[in-house]
Design an enzyme around this catalytic site. Structure first.
Site, PDB file in Angstrom:
ATOM      1  CB  CYS A 131     -11.962 -16.463  -9.260  1.00 31.39           C
ATOM      2  SG  CYS A 131     -11.570 -17.727  -7.736  1.00 31.39           S
ATOM      3  CB  CYS A 134     -14.827 -18.032  -7.341  1.00 32.27           C
ATOM      4  SG  CYS A 134     -13.350 -17.377  -6.564  1.00 32.27           S
ATOM      5  CG  ASP A 135     -17.117 -17.652 -10.649  1.00 32.94           C
ATOM      6  OD1 ASP A 135     -17.404 -17.704  -9.747  1.00 32.94           O
ATOM      7  OD2 ASP A 135     -16.455 -16.635 -10.912  1.00 32.94           O
TER       8      ASP A 135
END
Ligand code: NAP
Length: 305
Positions: A131, A134-135
């Protein structure tokens, strides 16, 4: 006892909730592990009709939920742990709590697939991710790889260029599967380079990712690429574990349906990515959710005579 429980809360589940709530079925939506579904881990959605300037994925899903709640849907932010569709009413558990309903719509979607290569699991959260939204933030000025050649891979790679110094797209063929507009975007981006005909064989690093071994599928040659992060974008697998033995699944684990939304159990319907092996778009899931709600509504009316 309720008329309808909707399991899952992506575009399919929330559109089903809008339709069912407007039909006064007072659905209970059990939102699952990722409320709002896969669009909540994406950024800009450019192809959902009605938003010519684009809309952020999480905002689109919040708006769908608000629309359903406005008409009376109830939402539980829990995970379904067990179902029993063998008797009536249907029973759905969230932990120790049992919920009962005359009909059910399954819209549990799909989750990111992993390669299963050495080092992948061990280094998850230490440079291995599925992701970028997300990261990606953690990879400022670093060099990362994205594995895959579809729309997700290009979207992830493009997003990562906001942070990373260099993004290597590693694809097992010499041509991207992604749509033309996405392909062109990647080709134009000076931060994105391509490693064609290549498959990862091992992700390297003790505590954090330091590189990846890749094999050229044409020459068989194995080489090592120095990297700080690896993002997987190799497609998705349906979230159907909890339905095994209760509903018919195909050999890849997708729910089998007839006439679009009907599962093998009368009164249990399905929609979206948990069924869809072909289109997997937010708008197709939403349309399918509408169909599932209408089918459930008609089925309930028939039962009541
Ligand atoms: P996808 O289209 O199924 O692409 C998966 C990619 O991963 C393919 O390029 C595939 O290679 C590769 N792959 C699969 N297994 C692999 C393995 N074991 N090792 C190495 N590579 C592997 O999945 P997706 O990109 O997640 O897209 C899913 C759906 O969502 C699509 O319908 C897509 O259009 C849609 N989507 C749309 C957008 C958008 O419009 N903005 C964004 C994201 C996703 P091959 O090409 O060789 O099969």
């Amino acid at each position: 006892m309720r008329d309808l429980i909707i399991i899952g809360s992506g575009p399919g589940g929330l559109t089903a909730a809008i339709y069912a709530a407007r039909a006064d079925l007072k659905p209970l939506v059990i939102e699952g592990l990722q409320p709002g579904g896969q669009l909540t881990i994406t950024t800009e959605v450019e192809n959902f009709p009605g938003f010519p300037e684009g809309i952020q994925g999480p905002e689109l899903m919040d708006r769908m939920r608000q629309q359903a709640m406005k008409f009376g849907s109830e939402h539980l932010f829990e995970v379904v742990t067990k179902v029993d569709f063998t008797g009536r009413p249907f029973a759905v558990w969230t932990g120790d709590t049992k919920h009962e309903a005359r009909s059910v719509i399954v819209s549990t979607g799909a989750s990111a697939r992993w390669l299963g290569v050495e080092g992948e699991k061990r280094l998850q959260g230490r440079g291995v991710s599925a992701c970028a939204t997300c990261d990606g933030f953690f990879f400022r000025d670093m060099k990362v790889a994205v594995v895959g050649g579809g729309d997700s891979a290009v979207e992830e790679a493009t997003f990562l260029t906001r942070f990373a110094r260099e993004v290597v797209l590693v694809h097992r063929r010499d041509e991207l599967r992604a749509s033309a507009v996405m392909r062109e975007r990647a080709a134009r981006d000076p931060k994105i380079s391509f490693l064609w005909d290549s498959v990862p064989v091992e992700i390297l690093g003790d505590d954090v990712v330091t590189g990846m071994k890749v094999r050229n599928v044409k020459s068989g040659e194995v080489s090592t690429v120095a990297l700080d992060g690896v993002f997987m974008a190799i497609g998705h697998a349906p979230n159907t574990e909890v339905f095994a033995g209760q509903l018919d699944l195909d050999d890849k684990g997708y729910l089998k349906t007839e006439r679009m939304t009907r599962t093998n159990v009368p009164g249990v319907f399905a929609c979206g990515d948990v069924v869809d092996t072909r289109y997997r778009q937010a708008i197709t899931a939403a349309g399918w959710g509408c169909m599932a709600a209408l089918d459930a509504q008609h089925w309930l009316a028939e039962q009541k005579g």
